[in-house]
Design a protein around this motif. Structure first.
Motif, PDB file in Angstrom:
ATOM      1  N   GLU A 405       0.842  -1.316   0.007  1.00 43.89           N
ATOM      2  CA  GLU A 405       0.048  -0.011  -0.021  1.00 43.89           C
ATOM      3  C   GLU A 405       0.847   1.267   0.158  1.00 43.89           C
ATOM      4  O   GLU A 405       2.174   1.210   0.232  1.00 43.89           O
ATOM      5  CB  GLU A 405      -0.868  -0.071   1.253  1.00 43.89           C
ATOM      6  N   PRO A 406       0.174   2.328  -0.297  1.00 43.53           N
ATOM      7  CA  PRO A 406       0.841   3.612  -0.296  1.00 43.53           C
ATOM      8  C   PRO A 406       1.716   3.842   0.997  1.00 43.53           C
ATOM      9  O   PRO A 406       2.847   4.794   0.840  1.00 43.53           O
ATOM     10  CB  PRO A 406      -0.095   4.648  -0.861  1.00 43.53           C
ATOM     11  N   ASP A 407       1.163   3.452   2.148  1.00 41.74           N
ATOM     12  CA  ASP A 407       1.675   3.948   3.319  1.00 41.74           C
ATOM     13  C   ASP A 407       2.782   3.050   3.948  1.00 41.74           C
ATOM     14  O   ASP A 407       3.190   3.009   4.982  1.00 41.74           O
ATOM     15  CB  ASP A 407       0.508   4.483   4.539  1.00 41.74           C
ATOM     16  N   ASP A 408       2.949   1.791   3.335  1.00 45.38           N
ATOM     17  CA  ASP A 408       3.776   1.034   3.639  1.00 45.38           C
ATOM     18  C   ASP A 408       5.351   1.325   3.573  1.00 45.38           C
ATOM     19  O   ASP A 408       5.550   1.949   2.572  1.00 45.38           O
ATOM     20  CB  ASP A 408       3.708  -0.326   2.745  1.00 45.38           C
ATOM     21  N   THR A 409       5.998   1.070   4.701  1.00 46.44           N
ATOM     22  CA  THR A 409       7.372   1.662   4.873  1.00 46.44           C
ATOM     23  C   THR A 409       8.414   0.598   4.236  1.00 46.44           C
ATOM     24  O   THR A 409       7.843  -0.663   4.015  1.00 46.44           O
ATOM     25  CB  THR A 409       7.801   1.952   6.127  1.00 46.44           C
ATOM     26  N   ALA A 410       9.464   0.950   4.135  1.00 47.16           N
ATOM     27  CA  ALA A 410      10.388  -0.255   3.941  1.00 47.16           C
ATOM     28  C   ALA A 410      10.670  -1.365   4.863  1.00 47.16           C
ATOM     29  O   ALA A 410      10.648  -2.441   4.534  1.00 47.16           O
ATOM     30  CB  ALA A 410      11.973   0.599   3.731  1.00 47.16           C
ATOM     31  N   VAL A 411      10.609  -0.910   5.973  1.00 46.43           N
ATOM     32  CA  VAL A 411      10.468  -1.897   7.235  1.00 46.43           C
ATOM     33  C   VAL A 411       9.202  -3.058   6.975  1.00 46.43           C
ATOM     34  O   VAL A 411       9.429  -4.020   7.047  1.00 46.43           O
ATOM     35  CB  VAL A 411      10.392  -1.559   8.687  1.00 46.43           C
ATOM     36  N   ASP A 412       8.040  -2.320   6.590  1.00 48.26           N
ATOM     37  CA  ASP A 412       7.012  -3.146   6.567  1.00 48.26           C
ATOM     38  C   ASP A 412       7.042  -4.098   5.272  1.00 48.26           C
ATOM     39  O   ASP A 412       6.567  -5.271   5.353  1.00 48.26           O
ATOM     40  CB  ASP A 412       5.796  -2.263   6.263  1.00 48.26           C
ATOM     41  N   MET A 413       7.765  -3.660   4.247  1.00 52.02           N
ATOM     42  CA  MET A 413       7.831  -4.308   3.012  1.00 52.02           C
ATOM     43  C   MET A 413       8.766  -5.633   3.332  1.00 52.02           C
ATOM     44  O   MET A 413       8.520  -6.701   3.042  1.00 52.02           O
ATOM     45  CB  MET A 413       8.444  -3.670   1.842  1.00 52.02           C
ATOM     46  N   LEU A 414       9.898  -5.509   3.885  1.00 50.83           N
ATOM     47  CA  LEU A 414      10.864  -6.270   4.202  1.00 50.83           C
ATOM     48  C   LEU A 414      10.503  -7.295   5.107  1.00 50.83           C
ATOM     49  O   LEU A 414      10.546  -8.592   5.116  1.00 50.83           O
ATOM     50  CB  LEU A 414      12.329  -5.907   4.482  1.00 50.83           C
ATOM     51  N   SER A 415       9.563  -6.850   6.187  1.00 54.98           N
ATOM     52  CA  SER A 415       9.132  -7.763   7.393  1.00 54.98           C
ATOM     53  C   SER A 415       8.219  -8.727   6.681  1.00 54.98           C
ATOM     54  O   SER A 415       7.877  -9.923   7.168  1.00 54.98           O
ATOM     55  CB  SER A 415       8.362  -6.873   8.326  1.00 54.98           C
ATOM     56  N   ALA A 416       7.317  -8.079   5.719  1.00 52.15           N
ATOM     57  CA  ALA A 416       6.552  -9.110   5.164  1.00 52.15           C
ATOM     58  C   ALA A 416       6.948 -10.057   4.414  1.00 52.15           C
ATOM     59  O   ALA A 416       6.458 -11.549   4.259  1.00 52.15           O
ATOM     60  CB  ALA A 416       5.592  -8.367   3.943  1.00 52.15           C
ATOM     61  N   MET A 417       8.130  -9.955   3.611  1.00 50.05           N
ATOM     62  CA  MET A 417       8.861 -11.136   3.118  1.00 50.05           C
ATOM     63  C   MET A 417       9.535 -12.227   4.130  1.00 50.05           C
ATOM     64  O   MET A 417       9.549 -13.266   3.943  1.00 50.05           O
ATOM     65  CB  MET A 417      10.045 -10.593   2.101  1.00 50.05           C
ATOM     66  N   VAL A 418       9.875 -11.667   5.236  1.00 52.16           N
ATOM     67  CA  VAL A 418      10.378 -12.717   6.118  1.00 52.16           C
ATOM     68  C   VAL A 418       9.287 -13.546   6.619  1.00 52.16           C
ATOM     69  O   VAL A 418       9.509 -14.595   6.933  1.00 52.16           O
ATOM     70  CB  VAL A 418      11.214 -11.652   7.358  1.00 52.16           C
TER      71      VAL A 418
END
Length: 571
Positions: A405-418
């Motif tokens: 989503e537009p308000d997702d941060t870099a941490v949010d994105m990498l955490s989702a992959m983990v």
């Protein structure tokens, strides 16, 4: 009286000289009236010399007023009583034709009346004075209008009304009896004159059926007014009916809302714009409550009912959706199923990418600055990296398709992959103590195998070499250590002391060299059966891979690969 020697006569005056007691000079002198000069209803019968004037007889002396011809002369005021013809005085010499009735005579009281309150009925229109003929009475008795005669000549209101016969418009009913038509034998008392409405006179003579009954019968006017009001009445009735139906609908909806608040629903597709987030694992009821809380829908019931009848409703993906306020439940569901309504940046990570390659791809697809992604990757605790990973992110950015989503941060994105990598381990039931080893082997298999059909054989080669204590000597590990790509290495590359250099260090490297997919993990968990110790891709264009048991066999396969390199110098 009766003539001598003859039978008595009734109703007539007779004399022996056939003059009726009137001098012959009266009938034969100048000015003798003819038959046509006698007014209708006169008691004088022309040519007979007889006068019907009641029971009075004898010669009378002619008064002075008689030569005037009327009783209205101011020099001769009326005195005395009233005779049978309505005059206040009688002729002195005998019966004479009645003189015209004057105005004062018509307004005077009738002789023998009980008082001023006595009422004398006027003659019916079309009637005639009694001429003494009994035949008329018999005919009238049998006539349909005989009942009118029995009323004493009184005018009966509405007697001539014919409800079924049409009446002509614009006609004024003439008076049924006028004073000039009254025979001189009946005195007319003074009666109040009723004012009639000024209406147009008929163009021609009227029949009795056409005479409008005014003001006694206004049914014709009422029907005409009803016909004039009928379109407006119909329109008014329709408006009233529509109002009643609308009231019933609105009232029923209000009552239903009171009885069951969860059944309320907006109408239409709404207005405005609002972003709604659907979280991972949300049920349809959870989504409905989120929409209800944001005033997208009026209540949860209509949305849930529409979702249960729609087969695609269970496929609503987590993410941010652009919806509208005050939507019906069905409209909100349709918009949630529309991919255009979802605000996402989709990133697809293929198998075998390294962390460096993955961060660059995320930055390109989402517009997130690469520096932010690199900073997030350097903080494994913030990413939720498991302890057994030893702080190494490689291998835990699981390859899959992600919508951010537009308000997702870099941490949010990498955490989702983990999180997704851990889910894969859980699904394959890999023990936590073995996960780093399995992940490392799977990363090598993912990098070395040309296709999924060779993964299980590559996994078997690793197991056989490790079991024999042989170094793995894999070019993919050397290239990772040198930060390179490709399928070949140089002597300098192979001299790198990095722990990831399997030419120098026996056994597995300390961690994964790429982010493997689920197929590589499965191949490691279930390697193919065989005694292969060597393998090489002899044709990188087609992915053809040769497996060998001995070193000599392997050397023949290497020659095939070198031939391809000569044919493809640019690799």
């Amino acid at each position: 009286m009766s003539a001598p020697g003859g039978p008595p006569r009734r109703g007539r005056h007779a004399s022996d000289d056939a003059t009726g007691g009137v001098p012959a000079s009266f009938w034969t002198g100048p000015g003798t009236p003819t038959a046509g000069e006698y007014p209708p209803g006169s008691p004088v019968r022309p040519g007979s010399g007889l006068i019907d004037r009641g029971d009075q007889t004898g010669p009378l002396v002619e008064p002075d007023w008689w030569s005037y011809g009327s009783t209205d002369h101011p020099d001769h005021p009326r005195t005395g009583g009233t005779d049978a013809h309505g005059f206040g005085r009688q002729h002195p010499s005998g019966p004479l034709p009645p003189m015209p009735v004057g105005i004062w005579d018509r307004l005077g009281p009738r002789a023998g009346s009980a008082g001023d309150d006595a009422t004398v009925a006027t003659a019916r229109v079309g009637g005639r004075p009694d001429d003494g003929n009994d035949r008329d009475e018999e005919v009238l008795a049998d006539s349909p209008a005989s009942w009118e005669e029995q009323t004493g000549g009184l005018e009966v209101i509405g007697a001539n009304v014919d409800e079924e016969s049409p009446r002509r418009r614009g006609l004024r009913r003439p008076r049924r009896a006028r004073t000039a038509d009254v025979p001189p034998t009946a005195a007319i008392p003074a009666q109040p004159v009723l004012a009639e409405p000024p209406v147009a006179e008929a163009a021609g003579p009227l029949t009795d059926d056409e005479i409008p009954v005014v003001p006694y019968d206004s049914r014709h006017d009422r029907r005409r007014r009803r016909r004039r009001r009928r379109p407006f009445a119909i329109l008014f009735a329709l408006l009233v009916l529509g109002g009643i139906v609308g009231g019933i609908v609105l009232g029923g909806q209000k009552l239903l809302d009171l009885l069951d608040p969860s059944s309320r629903d907006y109408t239409g597709s709404g207005s405005g714009s609002i972003d709604i987030r659907v979280n991972q694992g949300d049920t349809l009821s959870d989504i409905a409550r989120t929409l209800d809380g944001a005033d997208v829908i009026a209540s949860t019931g209509p949305f849930v009912s529409a979702a249960k009848s729609h087969p695609d409703a269970t496929g609503i993906q987590p993410g941010v959706y652009t919806l509208r306020l005050k939507m019906s439940g069905e409209s909100a569901l349709e918009l949630l199923l529309d991919p255009a309504a979802r605000q996402v940046s989709r990133v697809t990570l293929r198998e075998g990418l390294t962390v460096v390659q993955t961060l660059a791809l995320i930055a390109e697809d989402t517009g997130t600055p690469l520096e932010e992604l690199q900073a997030a990757a350097a903080d494994p605790v913030a990413l939720g990296l498991p302890a057994y990973a030893n702080g190494m992110l490689e291998g835990f950015l699981f390859p899959a398709t992600y919508d951010f989503e537009p308000d997702d941060t870099a941490v949010d994105m990498l955490s989702a992959m983990v999180v997704r990598a851990e889910q894969a381990f859980d699904a394959l039931q890999v023990p936590e103590a073995d996960r780093l080893t399995v992940l490392t082997k799977a990363s090598i298999v993912q990098a070395e195998a040309a296709g999924t059909e060779d993964m299980a054989k590559v996994a078997r080669v690793l197991e056989n070499r490790l079991a024999d204590g042989m170094p793995l000597q894999l070019d993919t590990t050397v290239n990772y250590a040198n930060g390179k790509g490709g399928i070949t290495t140089t002597a300098a590359d192979r001299a790198n002391p990095s722990p990831y250099n399997t030419y120098v260090h026996p056994g597995l490297p300390p961690g994964a060299i790429s982010n493997p997919g689920e197929e590589a993990l499965k191949a490691v968990l279930a390697p193919a059966e065989g005694d292969w110790r060597f393998f090489v891709v002899v044709n990188p264009d087609t992915g053809e891979t040769r497996f060998a048991r001995t070193g000599a066999e392997h050397q023949q396969n290497v020659l095939l690969f070198q031939q391809w390199l000569r044919e493809n110098p640019e690799g």
